[in-house]
Design an enzyme around this catalytic site. Structure first.
Site, short mmCIF file in Angstrom:
data_model
loop_
_atom_site.label_atom_id
_atom_site.label_comp_id
_atom_site.label_asym_id
_atom_site.label_seq_id
_atom_site.Cartn_x
_atom_site.Cartn_y
_atom_site.Cartn_z
N GLU A 1 0.85 -1.20 0.00
CA GLU A 1 0.00 0.00 0.00
C GLU A 1 0.88 1.24 0.00
O GLU A 1 1.69 1.45 0.91
CB GLU A 1 -0.94 0.04 1.21
CG GLU A 1 -1.86 1.27 1.11
CD GLU A 1 -2.89 1.40 2.20
OE1 GLU A 1 -2.86 0.62 3.16
OE2 GLU A 1 -3.73 2.32 2.08
N ASP B 1 -3.22 12.10 -2.68
CA ASP B 1 -3.39 13.56 -2.87
C ASP B 1 -3.64 13.83 -4.34
O ASP B 1 -2.85 13.43 -5.19
CB ASP B 1 -2.13 14.28 -2.40
CG ASP B 1 -1.83 13.99 -0.94
OD1 ASP B 1 -2.75 14.09 -0.12
OD2 ASP B 1 -0.67 13.64 -0.61
N LYS C 1 -4.17 21.25 -9.47
CA LYS C 1 -3.67 22.25 -10.43
C LYS C 1 -2.79 21.56 -11.49
O LYS C 1 -1.95 20.73 -11.14
CB LYS C 1 -2.82 23.31 -9.70
CG LYS C 1 -3.66 24.20 -8.81
CD LYS C 1 -2.83 25.31 -8.24
CE LYS C 1 -3.73 26.16 -7.35
NZ LYS C 1 -3.04 26.72 -6.19
N ASP D 1 -11.66 10.12 -4.47
CA ASP D 1 -12.89 10.93 -4.49
C ASP D 1 -12.81 11.97 -5.60
O ASP D 1 -13.79 12.65 -5.89
CB ASP D 1 -13.07 11.65 -3.14
CG ASP D 1 -11.85 12.50 -2.83
OD1 ASP D 1 -10.75 11.91 -2.69
OD2 ASP D 1 -11.96 13.74 -2.78
#
Ligand SMILES: C[S@@+](CC[C@H](N)C(=O)[O-])C[C@H]1O[C@@H](n2cnc3c(N)ncnc32)[C@H](O)[C@@H]1O
Length: 198
Positions: free
Chosen positions: A38, A113, A117, A149
């Site tokens: 992971e 993350d 941008k 997400d």
């Protein structure tokens, strides 16, 4: 070209960090041939639950943030799981220092993350070079599981997988194991993609 003193110091620090990580991994993974991996495991919720449910598999989680790895290690100790290991490590450095013979049967990336941008897209963990390195380490039939997400990061990952000759998306594949992570709990919706090493 001569290196600046600052740059030379940075390179020396990086080399020392990688040596320590290499030794820690060699010690912890002595004799291990294959792992469930992971990347960006955060507090280790998913991998701890997975390792408890799969004692026959060796599970390894890494994260950049020391505090998160400490929390993950506490969970591991509390549950007394000899098949689970957490390391504070950066993804690229971890892939470089691992024993060349070590192989991945599954890799999971949960809520990485998104770096929304465009000028930051190069910081995303999913890149062609990452998928290349992962493919080298993964058995044929081994899988890569991605969940986010962020719709644009999900699309980015799907496109990178579709373009990659060594990975094939499995649209009907079952998610290997469900356990809410710290970030998953906060998300109203998310998207998952599974790919198999050809
Ligand atoms: C949004 S958090 C998600 C954590 C966890 N997977 C979860 O779902 O709760 C992303 C994690 O990836 C880690 N991370 C980001 N870039 C990384 C890198 N290059 N190598 C290792 N970990 C990284 C961060 O430190 C952070 O803990």
């Amino acid at each position: 070209m001569e290196l600046s003193a600052g740059h030379a110091r940075e390179l020396a620090k990086q080399a020392a960090r990688k040596d320590t990580l290499r030794e820690d991994c060699l010690r912890a993974l002595d004799g291990v041939e294959r792992i469930v991996f992971e990347a960006g495991c955060g507090h280790g919720h998913w991998l701890t639950a997975y390792a408890a449910a799969h004692p026959e598999q060796c599970c390894v989680g890494i994260d950049l943030i020391a505090r998160r790895i400490r929390k993950a290690q506490e969970k591991c100790s509390k549950r007394n799981l000899p098949n689970l290991h957490f390391f504070k490590a950066e993804l690229g450095e971890f892939l470089e220092i691992l024993a060349p013979s070590l192989r991945f049967e599954m890799t999971i990336l949960l809520f990485p993350d998104p770096w929304p941008k465009v000028r930051h897209h190069r910081r995303r963990m999913v890149q062609t070079a990452f998928l290349d390195k992962l493919a080298e380490r993964t058995y044929s039939g081994g899988c890569f599981c991605f969940r986010s997400d962020d719709r644009t990061y999900f699309d980015w990952t799907t496109e990178h997988l579709q373009m990659h000759p060594e990975w094939g998306i499995d649209p009907t594949g079952d998610w290997p194991y469900e356990r809410e992570t710290y970030f998953q709990k906060m998300m109203a919706q998310y998207y998952s993609v599974l790919a198999y090493r050809r």
